[in-house]
Write a protein that holds these residues in place. Structure first.
Motif, short mmCIF file in Angstrom:
data_model
loop_
_atom_site.label_atom_id
_atom_site.label_comp_id
_atom_site.label_asym_id
_atom_site.label_seq_id
_atom_site.Cartn_x
_atom_site.Cartn_y
_atom_site.Cartn_z
N PRO A 223 37.31 44.36 25.24
CA PRO A 223 38.61 44.38 25.94
C PRO A 223 38.71 43.36 27.06
O PRO A 223 39.82 43.07 27.53
N GLY A 229 43.63 41.90 22.83
CA GLY A 229 42.55 42.64 22.20
C GLY A 229 43.04 43.74 21.29
O GLY A 229 42.23 44.51 20.76
N ASP A 230 44.36 43.83 21.12
CA ASP A 230 44.93 44.87 20.27
C ASP A 230 46.33 44.44 19.84
O ASP A 230 46.81 43.38 20.20
#
Length: 427
Positions: A223, A229-230
């Motif tokens: 992260p 990161g997503d």
């Protein structure tokens, strides 16, 4: 960091990804490339199914193949990128659409999905370009109907069931195209309603979900790495993979390879059910692998600008879906030493692609290295699950028939273009 500097990938669970050696910019181009390669698996395999079993059996194999694998890998990507529904089975249309953007069944631009969201439970998508249709249309309306009706109806619902079993994907219009140049190529609604009877996974799913590939553990996304990161933000019209972090892109690349393995395992299951012998099933699956092996190697070699040398051919193998992810296929590649070492792995236990390679089974490896230079060949020694392949130089060889068949697809030469990534809000 070059491929020759990468960490030893020979451990299994949690092992360092072979893609970690690539730069963030390289990975941003690699991920859509892998999605397209995954789509071409069918272009490689289905011709041999038609030849052996006929069009109707090919249609049934395709249904079982995608329905057996897509619910599994769709949930895997949801969890990896943090957009899984808070309660399993209660996701919305945005979650379904995000999944399609990261699905080998819908590679970006080649399958040019455009999305509309009305509210969490109602949406639409259209295909402004369908590469699969472009491949099948010349074969005639019976093949078009088989793909766009017989296969799509159960497999779209099978994909949606991973997000919400009460989702229904229904056509607004679809091919055969009337008039012949109709655009968009097709259009569909997606509706989630509690009154809909829940969709149940098809029988192959319950076999494939028990494979080691289905539950394979991969390293989590860091992260703190620079970049996204997503995919928890709004649905985007086109994913700009360059916005994601290096860590996220590595995980995506590995997950897309898992998608390919799951699709192939489901293909193997369907082919075996129709084959007269294990030898016939193995030969059809070998041909599928050889075709995709050569085209994938060619595209990876070109994408990354790797040299057309012996070391370059081994570097292509290190990145090839045949050998990835490292947590699934235990292997080490030594480009400078000109060798590939393979050890027993979860992929062997599942009967995945690597089980079709080894001493006396060199055609897939040959197709991959000859995509770099048609003089290259391999010599393999060892056992069926533990062997060493050494690259050698011989006289130029003709392209394998299986690769030539896969090249029939327009996807084999497809080129991606830059796109603006815009958020999609309810309308």
């Amino acid at each position: 960091m070059s491929l020759t500097d990468r960490p030893d990938p020979s451990s299994t669970a949690g092992s360092t990804s072979r893609y970690a050696a690539l730069s963030r910019e390289q990975l941003a181009r690699l991920v859509p490339e892998l999605l397209l390669i995954g789509q071409l698996i069918d272009r490689s395999g289905m011709a041999w199914c038609i030849q052996s079993f006929g069009r109707q059996a090919m249609t049934d194999i395709a249904i079982e193949e995608w329905a057996g694998s897509s619910p599994i890998y769709t949930r895997r990507m949801q969890r990896a990128l943090g957009y899984a529904p808070e309660v399993e089975g209660q996701g919305d249309v945005v979650t379904i659409f995000k999944g399609l953007q990261l699905d080998i069944g819908a590679p970006p631009q080649f399958m040019d999905f455009r999305y509309t969201v009305h509210d969490p439970w109602h949406g639409e998508f259209r295909l402004d370009h369908c590469g699969a249709l472009m491949d099948v249309e010349p074969m005639g309306p019976d093949y078009v109907k088989a793909m766009c009706h017989d296969i799509e109806d159960p497999t779209f619902d099978a994909t949606a069931v991973a997000t919400n079993p009460r989702a229904q994907v229904r056509p607004i219009h679809r091919p055969p195209r009337v008039p012949a140049d109709r655009n968009p190529h097709c259009a569909w609604t997606v509706t989630i309603d509690e009154s809909h009877p829940p969709v149940e996974p098809l029988a192959p799913y319950f076999e494939i979900v028990r494979t080691r590939a289905a539950s394979l553990e991969l390293a989590p996304i860091d992260p703190d790495d620079e970049g996204l990161g997503d995919y928890t933000g709004p649905l985007l019209s086109d994913l700009d993979f360059a916005d994601f972090s290096h860590s996220a892109l590595v995980r995506m690349a590995d997950e897309v390879c898992v998608q390919m393995h799951l699709l192939n395992l489901s293909f193997v299951l369907a082919v075996r059910a129709r084959s007269e012998s294990e030898e016939q099933a193995r030969e059809i699956c070998r041909k599928q692998l050889v075709g995709i092996s050569g085209i994938a190697a060619e595209r990876l070699h070109r994408l990354l600008g790797l040299p057309s040398t012996e070391a370059g051919a081994l570097e292509v193998l290190a990145l090839h879906p045949l050998l990835n992810p490292a947590a699934y296929v235990v292997a080490s590649v030594d480009p400078e030493g000109g060798r590939l070492d393979v050890q027993p792995s979860d992929a062997h236990a599942d009967g995945a692609w690597i089980s079709l390679c080894g001493p006396g089974s060199t055609s897939a490896l040959q197709a991959a290295v000859r995509a770099v230079d048609d003089r290259f060949d391999v010599e393999v020694e060892g056992t069926q699950e533990e062997w060493t392949a050494r690259l050698v130089v011989n006289a130029p060889a003709k392209e394998a028939d299986e690769v030539a068949v896969t090249r029939f697809s327009s996807g084999s030469a497809f080129e991606f273009e830059p796109r603006r990534s815009l958020p999609i809000f309810p309308v």
